[in-house]
Design a protein around this motif. Structure first.
Motif, PDB file in Angstrom:
ATOM      1  N   PRO A   1       8.325   3.331  -5.325  1.00 60.14           N
ATOM      2  CA  PRO A   1       6.811   2.988  -6.134  1.00 60.14           C
ATOM      3  C   PRO A   1       5.819   2.881  -5.749  1.00 60.14           C
ATOM      4  O   PRO A   1       5.446   2.634  -4.337  1.00 60.14           O
ATOM      5  N   LEU A   2       4.383   2.528  -6.549  1.00 64.15           N
ATOM      6  CA  LEU A   2       3.230   3.058  -6.039  1.00 64.15           C
ATOM      7  C   LEU A   2       2.901   2.038  -4.602  1.00 64.15           C
ATOM      8  O   LEU A   2       3.274   1.056  -5.056  1.00 64.15           O
TER       9      LEU A   2
ATOM     10  N   ILE B   1       2.770   6.960   8.864  1.00 64.00           N
ATOM     11  CA  ILE B   1       3.488   6.030   7.807  1.00 64.00           C
ATOM     12  C   ILE B   1       2.561   6.456   7.275  1.00 64.00           C
ATOM     13  O   ILE B   1       1.830   6.466   7.088  1.00 64.00           O
ATOM     14  N   TYR B   2       3.329   6.573   5.507  1.00 69.19           N
ATOM     15  CA  TYR B   2       2.326   6.850   4.901  1.00 69.19           C
ATOM     16  C   TYR B   2       2.696   5.825   3.348  1.00 69.19           C
ATOM     17  O   TYR B   2       3.312   5.221   3.797  1.00 69.19           O
ATOM     18  N   LYS B   3       1.443   5.699   2.439  1.00 69.18           N
ATOM     19  CA  LYS B   3       1.434   5.245   1.009  1.00 69.18           C
ATOM     20  C   LYS B   3       1.240   5.717   0.312  1.00 69.18           C
ATOM     21  O   LYS B   3       0.567   6.667   0.436  1.00 69.18           O
TER      22      LYS B   3
ATOM     23  N   CYS C   1      -0.384  10.166  -0.789  1.00 72.57           N
ATOM     24  CA  CYS C   1      -0.236   9.770  -0.051  1.00 72.57           C
ATOM     25  C   CYS C   1      -1.192   9.147   0.896  1.00 72.57           C
ATOM     26  O   CYS C   1      -1.958   9.894   1.412  1.00 72.57           O
ATOM     27  N   LEU C   2      -0.877   8.496   1.484  1.00 74.86           N
ATOM     28  CA  LEU C   2      -2.583   7.610   2.521  1.00 74.86           C
ATOM     29  C   LEU C   2      -2.208   7.677   4.217  1.00 74.86           C
ATOM     30  O   LEU C   2      -0.559   6.696   3.936  1.00 74.86           O
ATOM     31  N   ASN C   3      -1.914   8.628   4.659  1.00 74.92           N
ATOM     32  CA  ASN C   3      -1.364   7.872   6.217  1.00 74.92           C
ATOM     33  C   ASN C   3      -2.442   6.593   6.975  1.00 74.92           C
ATOM     34  O   ASN C   3      -3.137   6.561   6.856  1.00 74.92           O
TER      35      ASN C   3
END
Length: 197
Positions: free
Chosen positions: A151-152, A162-164, A175-177
């Motif tokens: 999910p978003l 770790i990414y978001k 994807c945000l690091n």
């Protein structure tokens, strides 16, 4: 002669692959996984030819990659130096792959995806998301998820960072690091581990 390949491909493809190896005279080496490629073809300093294929591929990926690399070899023999994935290679690859488009070799749900991919094959099968996902069903690591399944906003681990998960662009996912705050574009079928805090 390298017979190791027999355990890496579907049983019903063995005799056809054996024929291709004998007909085109190259050494096949099965090697440890490489992050950037599934296989490669090269002319060795002694003038002989070598194809290497990663040992971590499932039998359907392995066969497709092997035929992809044999197509490079045949293209080189026929046309000399041309664009690596140009029209000559595409034609040779389609011709070599055709006998393998067979329900005795590939699962029936993969055949139409494979046929569609072969209309205009790309440098990597991973570029065709539907085919890539269908092939990966047979080797997905347990405990892993595909990015597109998350999910978003979900946090996940990839190569010790770790990414978001962000929004989807046309074919990739932002994807945000979380460490350096940079946004990276991920192929949507990359396998990742959900981050548990």
């Amino acid at each position: 002669m390298n017979n190791d390949f027999q355990t890496y491909i579907p049983k019903n493809a063995i005799s056809m692959v054996q024929f291709l190896i004998e007909q085109h005279h190259f050494t096949l080496k099965i090697v440890n996984q490489r992050q950037t490629k599934h296989g490669d073809f090269r002319k060795m300093p002694n003038g002989k030819f070598q194809i290497t294929i990663n040992n971590n591929l499932n039998k359907y990926q392995f066969l497709l990659t092997l035929v992809h690399e044999i197509a490079h070899h045949v293209t080189y023999q026929k046309f000399g130096r041309v664009q690596p994935h140009g029209k000559e290679w595409k034609t040779v690859f389609q011709h070599l792959m055709l006998p393998f488009l067979n329900p005795d070799i590939y699962p029936t749900h993969i055949l139409p995806l494979l046929a569609n991919y072969l209309k205009n094959p790309k440098a990597s099968t991973d570029a065709d998301v539907n085919l890539s996902l269908a092939l990966k069903e047979y080797s997905k690591e347990s405990g892993k998820s595909y990015i597109f399944e998350l999910p978003l906003g979900e946090l996940f681990l990839f190569k010790k960072s770790i990414y978001k998960r962000g929004k989807k662009r046309r074919t990739r996912i932002e994807c945000l690091n979380t460490h350096n705050r940079k946004v990276y574009l991920f192929n949507q079928n990359v396998e990742v581990t959900i981050y548990e805090e």
